[in-house]
Design a protein around this motif. Structure first.
Motif, PDB file in Angstrom:
ATOM      1  N   HIS B  35      18.079  10.083 -16.868  1.00  0.00           N
ATOM      2  CA  HIS B  35      17.427   9.069 -17.702  1.00  0.00           C
ATOM      3  C   HIS B  35      15.935   9.384 -17.809  1.00  0.00           C
ATOM      4  CE1 HIS B  35      21.132   6.708 -17.124  1.00  0.00           C
ATOM      5  NE2 HIS B  35      21.094   7.235 -15.926  1.00  0.00           N
ATOM      6  N   PHE B  37      12.095   8.337 -19.231  1.00  0.00           N
ATOM      7  CA  PHE B  37      11.154   7.324 -19.725  1.00  0.00           C
ATOM      8  C   PHE B  37       9.859   8.062 -20.031  1.00  0.00           C
ATOM      9  CE2 PHE B  37      13.521   3.532 -18.400  1.00  0.00           C
ATOM     10  CZ  PHE B  37      14.412   4.091 -17.494  1.00  0.00           C
ATOM     11  N   GLN B  57      23.577   1.712 -12.446  1.00  0.00           N
ATOM     12  CA  GLN B  57      23.391   1.207 -13.818  1.00  0.00           C
ATOM     13  C   GLN B  57      22.541  -0.059 -13.813  1.00  0.00           C
ATOM     14  OE1 GLN B  57      26.995   0.568 -16.019  1.00  0.00           O
ATOM     15  NE2 GLN B  57      27.001   2.656 -16.840  1.00  0.00           N
ATOM     16  N   LEU B  60      18.909   0.856 -13.366  1.00  0.00           N
ATOM     17  CA  LEU B  60      18.359   1.393 -14.611  1.00  0.00           C
ATOM     18  C   LEU B  60      18.150   0.293 -15.648  1.00  0.00           C
ATOM     19  CD1 LEU B  60      17.618   4.372 -15.341  1.00  0.00           C
ATOM     20  CD2 LEU B  60      19.084   4.246 -13.351  1.00  0.00           C
ATOM     21  N   SER B  61      19.113  -0.616 -15.774  1.00  0.00           N
ATOM     22  CA  SER B  61      18.991  -1.721 -16.743  1.00  0.00           C
ATOM     23  C   SER B  61      17.770  -2.573 -16.448  1.00  0.00           C
ATOM     24  CB  SER B  61      20.228  -2.616 -16.691  1.00  0.00           C
ATOM     25  OG  SER B  61      21.341  -1.959 -17.217  1.00  0.00           O
ATOM     26  N   ARG B  64      14.550  -0.769 -17.155  1.00  0.00           N
ATOM     27  CA  ARG B  64      14.344  -0.678 -18.598  1.00  0.00           C
ATOM     28  C   ARG B  64      13.899  -2.041 -19.163  1.00  0.00           C
ATOM     29  NH1 ARG B  64      19.121   1.593 -19.536  1.00  0.00           N
ATOM     30  NH2 ARG B  64      18.523   3.742 -19.164  1.00  0.00           N
ATOM     31  N   ARG B  65      14.535  -3.100 -18.689  1.00  0.00           N
ATOM     32  CA  ARG B  65      14.192  -4.457 -19.136  1.00  0.00           C
ATOM     33  C   ARG B  65      12.707  -4.769 -18.909  1.00  0.00           C
ATOM     34  NH1 ARG B  65      15.867  -9.155 -15.142  1.00  0.00           N
ATOM     35  NH2 ARG B  65      14.083  -8.155 -14.136  1.00  0.00           N
ATOM     36  N   CYS B  67      10.235  -2.692 -18.653  1.00  0.00           N
ATOM     37  CA  CYS B  67       9.263  -1.771 -19.250  1.00  0.00           C
ATOM     38  C   CYS B  67       8.383  -2.505 -20.258  1.00  0.00           C
ATOM     39  CB  CYS B  67       9.976  -0.629 -19.966  1.00  0.00           C
ATOM     40  SG  CYS B  67      10.263   0.764 -18.895  1.00  0.00           S
ATOM     41  N   ASN B  74       5.741  -2.214 -13.779  1.00  0.00           N
ATOM     42  CA  ASN B  74       6.930  -1.569 -14.330  1.00  0.00           C
ATOM     43  C   ASN B  74       6.689  -0.070 -14.505  1.00  0.00           C
ATOM     44  OD1 ASN B  74       6.065  -1.019 -17.239  1.00  0.00           O
ATOM     45  ND2 ASN B  74       5.554  -3.203 -16.978  1.00  0.00           N
ATOM     46  N   ASP B 198       9.052  14.563 -23.653  1.00  0.00           N
ATOM     47  CA  ASP B 198      10.366  14.313 -23.070  1.00  0.00           C
ATOM     48  C   ASP B 198      11.116  15.618 -22.817  1.00  0.00           C
ATOM     49  OD1 ASP B 198      10.900  14.934 -25.643  1.00  0.00           O
ATOM     50  OD2 ASP B 198      11.960  13.077 -26.126  1.00  0.00           O
TER      51      ASP B 198
END
Lengths: 234, 234
Positions: B35, B37, B57, B60-61, B64-65, B67, B74, B198
């Motif tokens: 993953h 970022f 997961q 990661l969720s 991401r939330r 961010c 974050n 990236d």
């Protein structure tokens, strides 16, 4: 830790064990993990051990104590390898029951009793066991993963014993290179089918000329194959 | 299972992850475990995950939330990689506390934030972490042992990224050969130092021509080196 490997092949068996045991990094010692019980023209039994040393030493001591007993089933009285595996599994389970849940041990049992082909078993702490076959002609116990890829690539049921021993030695080298809790010297043994002898046994130290040589050649060879891979193209 | 490896080298970083997850042999699926970022000219963060899929997961969720949140620290607000490792470790610990003791997860966190060199961390289920160094320039998570010997033989801090990627791909091949719970396709990524991009990302399937080619060459090469070892002499 420990690394032991045993192979049951078309022409016989080979056994390779390291000798390092440790209880924390400040307490590292060498103990034999390859044990042979033999009776001329009649039976050859080989036990290799991994796990808690107190546990596996106890199992070996008790098996040795009972040898030749007139009342108790023992390593010398069982008429086939399956019964030997049962006996050893029972003994392992009994010792672990006595010593407590926090301990564990696993054994490899290989050998031949007159009237049977050579057979190889892996015996679990629960006392049950599996047997090697033509498709899976080898077992490993202890720190087994580092040295597994080379065996999977090279070993077949009909691999000659000398080549199988080279393979086991290279497998041990990969393990030694990646895990300091597995260490030289090694105990190694050949058993040629139907000889019912105590096989050919060797003790391999750091200074062993042949082992030093193939370790170096293997390392150089791998680096050379790696350096000859075509340029990366993703 | 899973096998992920990340390397932090003098010219940048590489990341390789398999995609197989399983809950018993009858439930095998493919999920992304790599993953990224990224924020142009400012930061590149890469997370790789092993362990319980629900756990990793969730981590990661939640990361991401958060961010871009103005209130909470974050992934995009931390000013250095150490703080990112702390944040991710806290999140992992929180999710495991919520989900229960029987689950576990481990993460690799690599990347670069402007003002620092690239850094690589391995984050444990307890939330603490270790950082890669010049002497130990790589970390592995998941089913790591099969593929470790080749990395130990080949990789140095100054290994060029292309060679390091070849090494990681061969390491993955050894793992694929010995463990069916690790499987293709692979997600791989290069990060060149100070690009804050990236990176170059590739998805490698069973049909990938270069990967198929080097897997075959490696296998043939190993067998050839093995067959050229001098005759056994113990």
């Amino acid at each position: 830790m420990t690394y032991c490997v045993a192979m049951r092949l078309s022409s016989g068996m080979i056994f390779v064990s390291d000798t390092r045991t440790n209880a924390g990094v400040d307490h590292i010692s060498s103990f034999r993990k390859l044990h042979v019980f033999q009776q001329d023209d009649e039976r050859t039994l080989v036990l290799q051990s991994a796990g808690n040393l107190a546990t596996t030493q106890s199992v070996l001591s008790l098996l040795r104590r009972d040898c030749g007993s007139a009342e108790k089933a023992n390593l010398m009285s069982c008429s086939n390898m399956y019964d030997v595996a049962l006996l050893v599994g029972d003994m392992l389970r009994d010792v672990l029951k006595r010593d407590g849940e926090e301990f564990s041990g696993t054994l490899l049992l290989g050998g031949q009793i007159k009237g049977e082909e050579p057979r190889l078993f892996q015996i679990y702490p629960q006392g049950n066991f599996i047997e090697a076959s033509v498709d899976t002609p080898y077992f490993q116990i202890g720190e087994s993963k580092y040295g597994k890829p080379i065996i999977d690539r090279v070993l077949r049921y009909d691999t000659p014993l000398d080549q199988a021993m080279q393979c086991a030695l290279i497998s041990m080298d990969s393990t030694l290179a990646s895990n300091i809790s597995v260490g030289l010297p090694l105990d190694v043994m050949f058993y040629h089918s139907d000889t019912f002898s105590d096989g050919e046994q060797y003790h391999i130290t750091e200074q062993h000329p042949y082992y030093s040589q193939i370790r170096q050649l293997w390392s150089k060879g791998l680096l050379s194959v790696f350096s000859q891979l075509p340029p990366l193209q993703l």
